[in-house]
Design a protein around this motif. Structure first.
Motif, PDB file in Angstrom:
ATOM      1  N   VAL A 129       0.869  -1.180   0.000  1.00  0.00           N
ATOM      2  CA  VAL A 129       0.000   0.000   0.000  1.00  0.00           C
ATOM      3  C   VAL A 129       0.903   1.226   0.000  1.00  0.00           C
ATOM      4  CG1 VAL A 129      -1.964  -1.115   1.118  1.00  0.00           C
ATOM      5  CG2 VAL A 129      -0.212  -0.020   2.527  1.00  0.00           C
ATOM      6  N   ASP A 130       0.381   2.314  -0.504  1.00  0.00           N
ATOM      7  CA  ASP A 130       1.185   3.525  -0.630  1.00  0.00           C
ATOM      8  C   ASP A 130       1.289   4.272   0.687  1.00  0.00           C
ATOM      9  OD1 ASP A 130       1.552   3.832  -3.793  1.00  0.00           O
ATOM     10  OD2 ASP A 130      -0.427   3.012  -3.333  1.00  0.00           O
ATOM     11  N   LEU A 131       0.221   4.225   1.480  1.00  0.00           N
ATOM     12  CA  LEU A 131       0.207   4.882   2.778  1.00  0.00           C
ATOM     13  C   LEU A 131      -0.559   4.002   3.749  1.00  0.00           C
ATOM     14  CD1 LEU A 131       0.692   7.443   4.567  1.00  0.00           C
ATOM     15  CD2 LEU A 131      -1.463   8.349   3.666  1.00  0.00           C
ATOM     16  N   TYR A 132       0.004   3.804   4.939  1.00  0.00           N
ATOM     17  CA  TYR A 132      -0.678   3.030   5.983  1.00  0.00           C
ATOM     18  C   TYR A 132      -0.658   3.888   7.227  1.00  0.00           C
ATOM     19  CZ  TYR A 132      -2.337  -1.272   8.245  1.00  0.00           C
ATOM     20  OH  TYR A 132      -3.093  -2.221   8.890  1.00  0.00           O
ATOM     21  N   ILE A 133      -1.845   4.113   7.806  1.00  0.00           N
ATOM     22  CA  ILE A 133      -1.941   5.063   8.906  1.00  0.00           C
ATOM     23  C   ILE A 133      -2.588   4.424  10.132  1.00  0.00           C
ATOM     24  CG2 ILE A 133      -2.066   7.011   7.311  1.00  0.00           C
ATOM     25  CD1 ILE A 133      -5.032   7.209   7.761  1.00  0.00           C
ATOM     26  N   VAL A 134      -2.221   4.918  11.288  1.00  0.00           N
ATOM     27  CA  VAL A 134      -2.869   4.522  12.536  1.00  0.00           C
ATOM     28  C   VAL A 134      -4.218   5.238  12.563  1.00  0.00           C
ATOM     29  CG1 VAL A 134      -2.696   4.433  15.044  1.00  0.00           C
ATOM     30  CG2 VAL A 134      -0.612   4.363  13.650  1.00  0.00           C
ATOM     31  N   GLU A 135      -5.315   4.476  12.470  1.00  0.00           N
ATOM     32  CA  GLU A 135      -6.627   5.089  12.262  1.00  0.00           C
ATOM     33  C   GLU A 135      -7.059   5.972  13.429  1.00  0.00           C
ATOM     34  OE1 GLU A 135     -11.022   3.891  10.530  1.00  0.00           O
ATOM     35  OE2 GLU A 135      -9.425   2.406  10.645  1.00  0.00           O
ATOM     36  N   LEU A 136      -6.752   5.539  14.629  1.00  0.00           N
ATOM     37  CA  LEU A 136      -7.073   6.299  15.833  1.00  0.00           C
ATOM     38  C   LEU A 136      -5.973   6.058  16.860  1.00  0.00           C
ATOM     39  CD1 LEU A 136     -10.851   5.377  16.028  1.00  0.00           C
ATOM     40  CD2 LEU A 136     -10.016   7.723  15.928  1.00  0.00           C
ATOM     41  N   PRO A 137      -5.666   7.022  17.717  1.00  0.00           N
ATOM     42  CA  PRO A 137      -4.599   6.832  18.701  1.00  0.00           C
ATOM     43  C   PRO A 137      -5.040   6.048  19.928  1.00  0.00           C
ATOM     44  CG  PRO A 137      -5.497   9.029  18.914  1.00  0.00           C
ATOM     45  CD  PRO A 137      -6.190   8.406  17.726  1.00  0.00           C
ATOM     46  N   MET A 138      -6.164   5.369  19.831  1.00  0.00           N
ATOM     47  CA  MET A 138      -6.724   4.645  20.971  1.00  0.00           C
ATOM     48  C   MET A 138      -6.744   3.147  20.689  1.00  0.00           C
ATOM     49  SD  MET A 138     -10.001   7.128  21.664  1.00  0.00           S
ATOM     50  CE  MET A 138     -10.698   6.700  20.069  1.00  0.00           C
ATOM     51  N   ALA A 139      -6.175   2.364  21.592  1.00  0.00           N
ATOM     52  CA  ALA A 139      -6.162   0.916  21.413  1.00  0.00           C
ATOM     53  C   ALA A 139      -7.376   0.282  22.082  1.00  0.00           C
ATOM     54  CB  ALA A 139      -4.882   0.325  21.998  1.00  0.00           C
ATOM     55  N   VAL A 159      -7.449  14.136   9.417  1.00  0.00           N
ATOM     56  CA  VAL A 159      -8.340  14.731  10.418  1.00  0.00           C
ATOM     57  C   VAL A 159      -9.512  15.400   9.709  1.00  0.00           C
ATOM     58  CG1 VAL A 159      -6.495  15.124  12.107  1.00  0.00           C
ATOM     59  CG2 VAL A 159      -7.027  16.898  10.417  1.00  0.00           C
ATOM     60  N   GLU A 160     -10.550  15.715  10.468  1.00  0.00           N
ATOM     61  CA  GLU A 160     -11.664  16.473   9.906  1.00  0.00           C
ATOM     62  C   GLU A 160     -11.178  17.868   9.534  1.00  0.00           C
ATOM     63  OE1 GLU A 160     -16.151  18.116  11.080  1.00  0.00           O
ATOM     64  OE2 GLU A 160     -15.192  16.564  12.308  1.00  0.00           O
ATOM     65  N   VAL A 210      -0.651   8.930  10.279  1.00  0.00           N
ATOM     66  CA  VAL A 210      -1.575   8.750  11.398  1.00  0.00           C
ATOM     67  C   VAL A 210      -2.905   9.405  11.042  1.00  0.00           C
ATOM     68  CG1 VAL A 210       0.268   8.661  13.111  1.00  0.00           C
ATOM     69  CG2 VAL A 210      -0.781  10.863  12.538  1.00  0.00           C
ATOM     70  N   SER A 211      -3.872   9.236  11.928  1.00  0.00           N
ATOM     71  CA  SER A 211      -5.187   9.845  11.748  1.00  0.00           C
ATOM     72  C   SER A 211      -5.762  10.213  13.104  1.00  0.00           C
ATOM     73  CB  SER A 211      -6.130   8.874  11.025  1.00  0.00           C
ATOM     74  OG  SER A 211      -7.402   9.449  10.820  1.00  0.00           O
ATOM     75  N   ASN A 212      -6.390  11.364  13.176  1.00  0.00           N
ATOM     76  CA  ASN A 212      -7.025  11.833  14.409  1.00  0.00           C
ATOM     77  C   ASN A 212      -6.032  12.005  15.562  1.00  0.00           C
ATOM     78  OD1 ASN A 212      -9.908  11.908  13.565  1.00  0.00           O
ATOM     79  ND2 ASN A 212      -9.573   9.714  13.260  1.00  0.00           N
ATOM     80  N   PHE A 213      -4.790  12.321  15.252  1.00  0.00           N
ATOM     81  CA  PHE A 213      -3.779  12.567  16.283  1.00  0.00           C
ATOM     82  C   PHE A 213      -3.765  14.055  16.609  1.00  0.00           C
ATOM     83  CE2 PHE A 213      -2.634   8.358  15.913  1.00  0.00           C
ATOM     84  CZ  PHE A 213      -1.421   8.014  16.496  1.00  0.00           C
ATOM     85  N   ASN A 214      -3.670  14.379  17.898  1.00  0.00           N
ATOM     86  CA  ASN A 214      -3.497  15.769  18.288  1.00  0.00           C
ATOM     87  C   ASN A 214      -1.997  16.093  18.354  1.00  0.00           C
ATOM     88  OD1 ASN A 214      -2.526  14.870  20.849  1.00  0.00           O
ATOM     89  ND2 ASN A 214      -4.600  14.873  21.688  1.00  0.00           N
TER      90      ASN A 214
END
Length: 345
Positions: free
Chosen positions: A114-124, A194-195, A168-172
């Motif tokens: 895949v071209d980009l792989y991101i952590v969808e949310l910082p919560m496990a 992010v939104e 990453v995604s939805n990271f502050n």
């Protein structure tokens, strides 16, 4: 920025490039007929899209992958022309589960990388077969989150050639800094999804990411539905905004096209989701006009600093029989130690 339908990619900090306009591929499995993603992605490739945003928990990566492979087979595109973003879900944060999760995506897509792989949310969440593990009271079961350990496992996937870029995604800001300051960091996050839209322009996060060579990928770039079960309906409908309407009339464009062009000119990647052939074509038609600096500034001033979605949550079929709403899930997730939206940005 000189953007064209054929050339609208921006550089990532690792030397790769990402198209500024992509197609979001999430569809509610309850209401989306089988084959919809397959046909829509094929159409999108014919229209000119080269960037596709997907995820394991969208339950349709096999269709997206088939569409990409069919358009490669018929000579429309080559694999190198396509940019696919996949996502690591919350139940796969432990380091030993990261590569198997990515391999599940690759198996579904039937692609080598895949071209980009991101952590969808910082919560496990608690690892296991359930994507949304719950206790007997229906409360989601969280898991200790070590974002640095998860990131190191992702770095190993990049080193193994399974993914070109990591994000990453939805990271502050705090969560981004945790990764950027990690001892022994090998591969920096190149993006943060992010939104982002005219009513939520993310000025502070956008500036911070620019300073750290992190590209913002904006979801909900033209707003969202008015479904009160998961959307903040206190935020007025974006596409009815008077300024966007007036600018659209000037250029003979829709408010959606103005909103997309606004972010694209700011260097924000946009990934509007649609399974409507007409809208897929419509959303791509943003390269034959350009907003002035004054118009960009005026649209930025529309910022209300209000999210349409507390979190962009995709519910698994396991939940479809339940009467609980998305907002209840969001409320429960907000007590997670790594819930990202308590911080200012």
């Amino acid at each position: 920025m000189d953007l064209t339908a054929e050339r609208h990619s921006v550089p990532l900090s690792d030397g790769n490039h990402i198209p500024l306009l992509g197609l979001g591929t999430y569809g509610d499995p309850r209401t989306t007929p089988r084959g919809t993603a397959l046909e829509c992605v094929k159409l999108a490739i014919d229209v000119g899209y080269r960037h596709f945003d997907g995820a394991l928990v969208y339950f349709n990566e096999h269709e997206v992958g088939q569409a990409i492979r069919e358009k490669i087979a018929d000579g429309t595109v080559q694999r190198k022309d396509i940019f696919y973003c996949g996502k690591l879900w919350n139940t796969f944060h432990p380091p030993e589960l990261v590569r198997p999760a990515l391999e599940r995506t690759l198996k579904a897509l039937k692609l080598d990388y895949v071209d980009l792989y991101i952590v969808e949310l910082p919560m496990a969440f608690k690892p296991g077969k359930e994507f949304y593990p719950e206790d007997q009271d229906g409360k989601h079961i969280y898991h200790h989150t070590d974002l640095c350990a998860t990131w190191e496992a992702l770095e190993a996937c990049k080193d193994a050639g399974l993914v070109k870029s990591l994000g990453v995604s939805n990271f502050n800001r705090r969560q981004l800094e945790l990764l950027l300051n990690k001892p022994g960091l090998k591969h920096r996050p190149v993006s943060n999804q992010v939104e982002c839209h005219p009513y939520f322009t993310q000025p502070k996060l956008l500036e911070y990411c620019r300073q750290n060579d992190i590209v913002i990928v904006g979801y909900c770039p033209i707003g969202s539905s008015r479904d009160a079960s998961w959307v903040n309906v206190k935020c007025p409908p974006l596409l009815e905004d008077e300024l966007l309407v007036s600018i659209g009339k000037k250029y003979k464009k829709s408010t959606a096209q103005v909103a997309l062009r606004f972010n694209a000119q700011r260097g924000v990647v946009v990934i509007p989701k649609s399974f409507s052939p007409e809208r897929i074509k419509h959303n791509f038609q943003i390269f034959d006009f350009s907003l002035t600096a004054e118009e960009i500034k005026a649209i930025e001033a529309l910022n209300k600093n209000i999210r349409f979605v507390e979190l962009l949550i995709q519910t698994s079929p396991h939940h479809y029989a339940r009467k609980a709403t998305f907002s209840l899930f969001q409320h429960r997730w907000s007590d997670h130690p790594e819930y990202p939206f308590h911080d200012d940005y």
